[in-house]
Structure formats: structure tokens, C-alpha cells
Design a protein around this motif. Structure first.
Motif, mmCIF file in Angstrom:
data_model
loop_
_atom_site.group_PDB
_atom_site.id
_atom_site.type_symbol
_atom_site.label_atom_id
_atom_site.label_comp_id
_atom_site.label_asym_id
_atom_site.label_seq_id
_atom_site.Cartn_x
_atom_site.Cartn_y
_atom_site.Cartn_z
ATOM 1 N N UNK A 193 35.972 1.155 19.255
ATOM 2 C CA UNK A 193 35.911 -0.202 19.085
ATOM 3 C C UNK A 193 35.406 -0.769 20.442
ATOM 4 N N UNK A 194 34.652 -0.028 21.174
ATOM 5 C CA UNK A 194 34.001 -0.727 22.424
ATOM 6 C C UNK A 194 34.187 0.015 23.801
ATOM 7 N N UNK A 195 34.901 1.502 23.759
ATOM 8 C CA UNK A 195 35.041 1.929 24.975
ATOM 9 C C UNK A 195 33.645 2.496 25.731
ATOM 10 N N UNK A 196 32.750 2.717 24.796
ATOM 11 C CA UNK A 196 31.302 2.908 25.566
ATOM 12 C C UNK A 196 31.034 1.799 26.464
ATOM 13 N N UNK A 197 31.225 0.387 26.031
ATOM 14 C CA UNK A 197 30.877 -0.586 26.774
ATOM 15 C C UNK A 197 31.522 -0.532 28.151
ATOM 16 N N UNK A 198 32.708 -0.155 28.163
ATOM 17 C CA UNK A 198 33.535 -0.260 29.390
ATOM 18 C C UNK A 198 32.898 0.969 30.194
ATOM 19 N N UNK A 199 32.591 2.188 29.750
ATOM 20 C CA UNK A 199 31.944 3.251 30.496
ATOM 21 C C UNK A 199 30.723 2.999 31.031
ATOM 22 N N UNK A 200 29.542 1.942 30.281
ATOM 23 C CA UNK A 200 28.517 1.747 30.780
ATOM 24 C C UNK A 200 28.779 0.373 32.052
ATOM 25 N N UNK A 201 29.533 -0.410 31.814
ATOM 26 C CA UNK A 201 29.934 -1.369 32.724
ATOM 27 C C UNK A 201 30.543 -0.837 34.106
ATOM 28 N N UNK A 202 31.293 0.365 34.128
ATOM 29 C CA UNK A 202 31.824 0.953 35.155
ATOM 30 C C UNK A 202 30.515 1.598 35.768
ATOM 31 N N UNK A 252 28.109 -4.038 19.720
ATOM 32 C CA UNK A 252 28.388 -4.426 18.230
ATOM 33 C C UNK A 252 30.027 -4.015 17.664
ATOM 34 N N UNK A 253 30.462 -3.320 18.868
ATOM 35 C CA UNK A 253 31.951 -2.530 18.612
ATOM 36 C C UNK A 253 33.022 -3.139 19.105
ATOM 37 N N UNK A 254 32.671 -4.400 19.755
ATOM 38 C CA UNK A 254 33.892 -5.446 20.280
ATOM 39 C C UNK A 254 34.135 -4.974 21.735
ATOM 40 N N UNK A 255 34.984 -5.876 22.455
ATOM 41 C CA UNK A 255 35.355 -5.629 23.899
ATOM 42 C C UNK A 255 36.690 -5.263 23.765
ATOM 43 N N UNK A 256 37.459 -4.709 22.507
ATOM 44 C CA UNK A 256 39.048 -4.625 22.670
ATOM 45 C C UNK A 256 39.166 -3.114 23.364
ATOM 46 N N UNK A 257 38.335 -1.951 22.739
ATOM 47 C CA UNK A 257 38.715 -0.748 23.449
ATOM 48 C C UNK A 257 40.198 -0.199 23.103
ATOM 49 N N UNK A 258 40.778 -0.490 21.911
ATOM 50 C CA UNK A 258 42.163 -0.213 21.689
ATOM 51 C C UNK A 258 42.255 0.927 20.834
ATOM 52 N N UNK A 259 41.298 1.392 20.015
ATOM 53 C CA UNK A 259 41.496 2.554 19.037
ATOM 54 C C UNK A 259 41.509 3.571 19.993
ATOM 55 N N UNK A 260 42.485 4.607 19.425
ATOM 56 C CA UNK A 260 42.430 5.995 20.083
ATOM 57 C C UNK A 260 41.327 6.720 20.058
ATOM 58 N N UNK A 261 40.056 6.505 19.053
ATOM 59 C CA UNK A 261 38.771 7.041 19.173
ATOM 60 C C UNK A 261 37.669 6.422 19.965
ATOM 61 N N UNK A 262 38.387 5.409 20.504
ATOM 62 C CA UNK A 262 37.247 4.458 21.200
ATOM 63 C C UNK A 262 36.170 3.808 20.789
#
Length: 341
Positions: free
Chosen positions: A56-65, A44-54
Motif C-alpha cells: 500500500x505504498x512503500x515503493x512510493x517512499x523508497x522512490x521519494x527517498x 495508485x497504491x496509496x500513501x499509507x505504507x501501513x501493510x506488512x508487505x508494503x
């Protein structure tokens, strides 16, 4: 109804305990333990992962990895923009567009290059293609419903449903009453509506009420090991989803895995501070200090487990039917004609 195994609490708790012990010991995992497994990933945080604090979706990319590294075929269909707190809200009209991401965030660009679907990532917005910065986002539940009701077939050629829907890693815990508000959990419940197993992941905040990078990474590693155990033991079921909350990794390794229930004492509550006669500023009151916090009444609550530095795993269901004595008393009154018509 599709034929799937019934998820048993005792077996699952044993499986998750094994996950933590294996991870802590550093024992080598079997080669590609999730090979052949198809995973729909959303949040629900988006697929952007553009914010410095992550957030907006950095957790999605960690899980995907980590899921791709374990051999899974992962396709992301997530909200185009930040949709935290959307719960199970759905869009009921108009159009939606699936915008494919062509360049992944730094540090995640080759994570799924060898997967059959190439680790495709789509952001779902409302309105005509292409999605732009001004496009309103589809909801978390929208993304799962769209993907499972023809979207995956159209976008990546999947003829069958995925083996599991995974949501997260959310930027903040989803425990107690926050579960009702959570878009991460709402997306997982949407999977149950299509009889697909689901697991929702969230990370506990640390300093500054921000989820740290170590927490995202540790939760992603745990998530891949958990799915491996559930798959190997045939414990994934569409009867209910698992709501997993991972503790703040800055405090050290998770002390244990706890099988929990939805608590009554939240970690925080919404606040509304008046600006003038008609305007209020929304904020967050931390518990237990805030006057609107409710007390914890359960010994096995998810809230207390995450506070103790434990991984909390709570089974949740889309069935809101109340069992038990309270419901039976009302039922007797209704059926017996003792309520006014």
C-alpha cells in the motif's frame, strides 16, 4: 504547447543503458544531480505504507527517498487509499480533501528534510476534510489533475508546474494488457494531459506474488539514475510517458535495459469463479497456464523482458489514434461513402 525537447528512442535507450552500467560499476555520481528539479510523485497504491508487505505504498517512499537524496524537491500527492486498477478513472463531482501526513513511515522520516518543500506528503480523499479511515479515495488520475491544476500552488506554493510527474513504485508489474488497467500508468497519462513529462515505475513480484523490499530499493535507485540521465540529456518530453518495469531483485541484478513495446501476452488475467447463480469471486489466473491467456506475438514485448530479468522501458502516449494500413482502409471506405449513413 510548451517548448520541450522531442524524446528520441535511440538517445533514450543509450541513456538508460548508461544508467545500468554506471549503477553496476559503483562509480560515484555527481553531487546532487537532480538539484533544482521539482517532482510531483504519486501512485495508485496509496500513501499509507501501513501493510506488512508494503503493497500500500512503500515503493512510493523508497522512490521519494532516492529522489530527495539526488537533490530533487519532491511533493507527494497520492490516493488516500488503495486504488490499484483504477486506470485513468476520474471523480466528476463533489469535493476532495488533501490530508497532509505529519509522521512518515518508520525508516523514511528524515529523507527529504532538507528539500525546499520538506518532502511534503498529501493523501487525496473524496469528501470534506479531514480524511478518515472511512473516507473514499480520490483516483490516481485525480491526484495528478488536482496537483497540476492549482493544487500544488495552494498546498506548497509552487507557482509553476513540476518538471516531471513520477508515479510508483507500483506493487506489481504493469506490462501487456495490465497497462490499460493500471492506475500508476493512468496517473502518468494524466500528466501528459497537462503537457508535463511523466515516468511510471513498477516492480516485478517475487515469491508469494509480492514485490520484495530489495526490488523496491533497486527500482528506486534506478529511477533516480534514470531521471538524472534524462535531465542531463534534455530528454524529458510531454509527448509521451515512459512505463518502467523493474525485475525481481531477489533473482540478482537487472541483466540489461530493454526498450520494449506493450506486449500481447499478459503475466496474469482476471478470473471470475461462480459462487452461486448470481455471485462470482474475483481472482488472478497466471499465464500462460490460464485458459484465457493470450499468446505473446511481439519480439520486443515488455512481458518477455521482465520475465528475463531485464528492466523494461516502454514509451506510451495518450493519443489513441491508430496509424497504419488498417486505419487507412477504413478511412478510405468512410470518406469514399461506401459505408451506410
Amino acid at each position: 504547447m510548451k517548448t520541450r525537447s522531442v524524446l528520441k528512442a535511440g538517445a533514450l535507450l543509450a541513456a538508460t543503458a548508461t544508467v545500468v552500467l554506471t549503477g553496476a560499476s559503483g562509480a560515484a555520481a555527481a553531487p546532487a544531480p537532480l538539484a533544482g528539479m521539482r517532482v510531483l510523485l504519486s501512485n495508485d497504491d496509496s500513501m499509507q505504507a501501513a501493510r506488512p508487505d508494503g503493497a500500500d505504498g512503500v515503493g512510493l517512499y523508497d522512490l521519494r527517498k532516492r529522489l530527495c537524496a539526488a537533490g530533487a524537491d519532491v511533493v507527494v500527492v497520492a490516493p488516500w487509499a488503495y486504488m490499484s486498477g483504477a486506470s485513468g478513472a476520474v471523480t466528476t463531482g463533489g469535493t476532495v480533501s488533501a490530508q497532509r501526513r505529519t509522521v512518515m513511515p518508520d525508516g523514511y522520516r528524515q529523507d527529504c528534510a532538507g528539500a525546499p518543500s520538506g518532502g511534503a506528503v498529501f493523501g487525496l480523499c473524496r469528501g470534506a476534510s479531514p480524511c478518515t479511515a472511512a473516507s473514499p479515495s480520490a483516483t490516481p488520475a485525480d491526484t495528478v489533475k488536482f496537483a497540476l491544476r492549482g493544487g500544488l500552488g495552494h498546498l506548497v506554493g509552487w507557482r509553476d508546474e513540476p518538471d516531471v510527474v513520477v508515479t510508483g513504485i507500483n506493487s506489481g508489474p504493469n506490462v501487456s494488457s495490465a497497462i490499460n488497467d493500471s492506475g500508476t500508468v493512468g496517473a502518468a497519462i494524466a500528466a501528459l494531459d497537462s503537457e508535463v513529462p511523466a515516468v511510471a515505475f513498477s516492480g516485478m513480484v517475487g515469491d508469494g506474488l509480492v514485490v520484495g523490499r530489495k526490488t523496491y530499493e533497486a527500482a528506486a535507485g534506478f529511477g533516480a539514475r534514470l531521471l538524472t540521465q534524462l535531465r542531463q540529456r534534455d530528454l524529458l518530453s510531454p509527448r509521451f510517458a515512459l512505463n518502467v518495469n523493474y525485475p525481481d531483485a531477489a533473482r540478482g541484478k537487472a541483466s540489461r535495459v530493454s526498450w520494449t513495446s506493450m506486449g500481447t501476452g499478459p503475466l496474469g488475467v482476471a478470473t471470475f469463479a461462480p459462487v452461486d447463480a448470481d455471485t462470482f469471486t474475483l481472482g488472478l489466473g497466471l499465464c500462460p497456464a490460464d485458459r484465457y491467456c493470450l499468446p505473446e506475438t511481439k519480439r520486443d514485448s515488455d512481458t518477455e523482458a521482465i520475465r528475463r530479468g531485464e528492466v523494461s522501458i516502454t514509451p506510451i502516449t495518450a493519443d489513441r489514434t491508430l496509424p497504419g494500413r488498417d486505419a487507412d482502409r477504413v478511412r478510405a471506405a468512410v470518406i469514399g461513402g461506401r459505408l451506410p449513413g
